[in-house]
Design an enzyme around this catalytic site. Structure first.
Site, PDB file in Angstrom:
ATOM      1  N   ALA A   1     -37.167   5.669 -32.302  1.00 51.70           N
ATOM      2  CA  ALA A   1     -38.295   6.523 -31.899  1.00 51.70           C
ATOM      3  C   ALA A   1     -39.388   6.386 -32.950  1.00 51.70           C
ATOM      4  O   ALA A   1     -39.102   6.475 -34.142  1.00 51.70           O
ATOM      5  CB  ALA A   1     -37.847   7.982 -31.808  1.00 51.70           C
ATOM      6  N   HIS A   2     -40.591   6.135 -32.500  1.00 48.86           N
ATOM      7  CA  HIS A   2     -41.697   6.070 -33.465  1.00 48.86           C
ATOM      8  C   HIS A   2     -43.060   6.392 -32.871  1.00 48.86           C
ATOM      9  O   HIS A   2     -44.047   6.430 -33.587  1.00 48.86           O
ATOM     10  CB  HIS A   2     -41.778   4.676 -34.099  1.00 48.86           C
ATOM     11  CG  HIS A   2     -42.321   3.637 -33.166  1.00 48.86           C
ATOM     12  ND1 HIS A   2     -41.559   3.051 -32.197  1.00 48.86           N
ATOM     13  CD2 HIS A   2     -43.561   3.123 -33.017  1.00 48.86           C
ATOM     14  CE1 HIS A   2     -42.306   2.205 -31.508  1.00 48.86           C
ATOM     15  NE2 HIS A   2     -43.536   2.226 -31.978  1.00 48.86           N
TER      16      HIS A   2
END
Ligand code: UD1
Ligand code: UDP
Length: 356
Positions: free
Chosen positions: A204-205
């Protein structure tokens, strides 16, 4: 003919690598201009080393900043270089600030511009990437659309058919070129003490997810529910932005979630290919998981990769923990083969044929 390949972040290095290889194979005059948007070893140099890429002729070392400042610094630096080392064609890939700066610089200097991975649309202007990709598409001379869907989006926006080329996505080339190398050279499952199909892989980013405490909290809670229900670890090679935000918000990483440093490409590909399923908000992972026959649970409410959802390889669940666990229940069961959705591994060859 001289080609300038502009890149700056992890996915651009990976997705441009087959094009760089193709230029080398044909002995074409080309150079790499790295903006330095990504600079940590594990986000940058590791890929040049592992993918055997030549060192960039130029590195602007712009580093991290606000969008305007980062893009402006890149724009000024790229313009200087393009005026000194004048190429016939500039290639940019994807939707980062590096792409926006590279595309603007080339367009203002009237240098022919090719956009690799053109025509992707989430129709969500809250994403900085959507603005970048729309602008890059509208000022490009060659639009290399990965699929017919992307081509149609471009046509719908009034872009002329003769500028659009459906080539497939160079990620397929990158996966094919590196999977075999990965099998021979690395054994990440053994190193991490994991078994095939016995873990989930998560990343996740996205700024709109991890910079928001409610969404990031929901994602981490979702990982906790996945571990509690399936008893299998969630392996989480965390982007530096995400590590920073977890610490800023004072969140604990739930037990069962193994947060580790980002991995190099061969190790990551192996981990992805053997995962029970993938949980992610990454664009590239939605494509890669589909290519590898692994199902994907996307931690977003929209996607610019709708083809993956249409074939049943991907489901959109957002960042709410209950929806995440529901998505995993739906996707956990089996692998599949979704064919050549993103091409047959010859996108880079086609792209070079077109500009050549
Ligand atoms: C950028 C792209 C995004 C892409 C992603 C790939 C934009 C607007 N965003 O997001 O589209 O999906 O790259 O990973 O272009 N950091 C480091 N080391 C690095 C790079 C970043 O520590 O090498 C940290 C810094 O704290 C930085 C933060 O990550 O402030 C965000 O970096 P930035 O390049 O601004 O955006 P990404 O989230 O990486
Ligand atoms: N990737 C990697 N190591 C990691 C995480 C991702 O090599 O620890 C690769 C992944 O295989 C994919 C690319 O990085 O090819 C995706 O990059 P990212 O998710 O940062 O960006 P996005 O695709 O969302 O723009």
């Amino acid at each position: 003919m001289k080609i300038a390949i502009i890149l700056g972040t992890r996915p651009e290095i990976i997705k441009m690598s087959p094009i760089i290889r193709e230029c080398e194979r044909r002995g074409l005059d080309h150079y790499i201009l790295h903006t330095g948007q990504h600079y940590s070893f594990e986000m940058d140099s590791v890929f040049f080393e592992e993918l055997n890429l030549p060192t960039a002729r130029y590195n602007l070392d712009v580093g991290s900043s606000t969008h305007g400042r980062q893009t402006a610094t890149m724009l000024a630096g790229i313009e200087d270089i393009l005026m000194r080392d004048v190429p016939d064609v500039v290639l940019v890939q994807g939707d980062t600030n590096t792409v926006l700066a590279g595309a603007l610089a080339a367009s203002k200097l009237h240098i022919r511009l090719g956009h690799v991975e053109a025509g992707l649309r989430s129709f969500d202007r809250m994403m900085p990437e959507e603005t970048n990709r729309v602008i890059a598409d509208h000022i490009s001379d060659y639009l290399f659309a990965p699929t017919k869907t992307s081509r149609q989006y471009l046509l719908d926006e009034g872009i002329h058919d003769e500028r659009i080329f459906v080539t497939g996505n160079t990620i397929v080339d990158a996966v094919y070129q590196n999977l075999e190398i990965a099998k021979e050279k690395v054994d990440v499952l053994e190193r991490l003490g994991l078994s095939e199909g016995g873990y989930f892989l998560a990343t996740a980013h996205r700024a709109e997810n991890v910079d928001d405490p409610v969404k990031l909290g929901g994602i981490l809670n979702g990982f906790r529910l996945v571990y509690e229900e399936f008893g299998m670890p969630v392996v989480f090679p965390a982007h530096p932005r995400t590590v920073k935000m977890i610490s800023e918000f004072g969140f604990d990483v739930p037990s069962g979630t193994r947060m580790i440093e980002p991995l190099g490409y061969p190790e990551f590909l192996q981990l992805e290919g053997d995962a029970r399923c993938v949980l992610t908000d990454s664009g590239g992972l939605q494509e890669e998981a589909c290519i590898l026959g692994v199902r994907c649970v996307t931690l977003r409410d929209n996607t610019e990769r709708p083809e993956t959802v249409d074939v049943g390889a991907n489901v959109l669940v957002g960042c709410d923990s209950e929806r995440i666990i529901e998505g995993v229940r739906k996707m956990v069961e089996c692998r599949d083969d979704w064919g050549d959705l993103y091409g047959d591994g010859t996108a880079s060859e086609r792209i070079i044929n077109i500009i050549g």
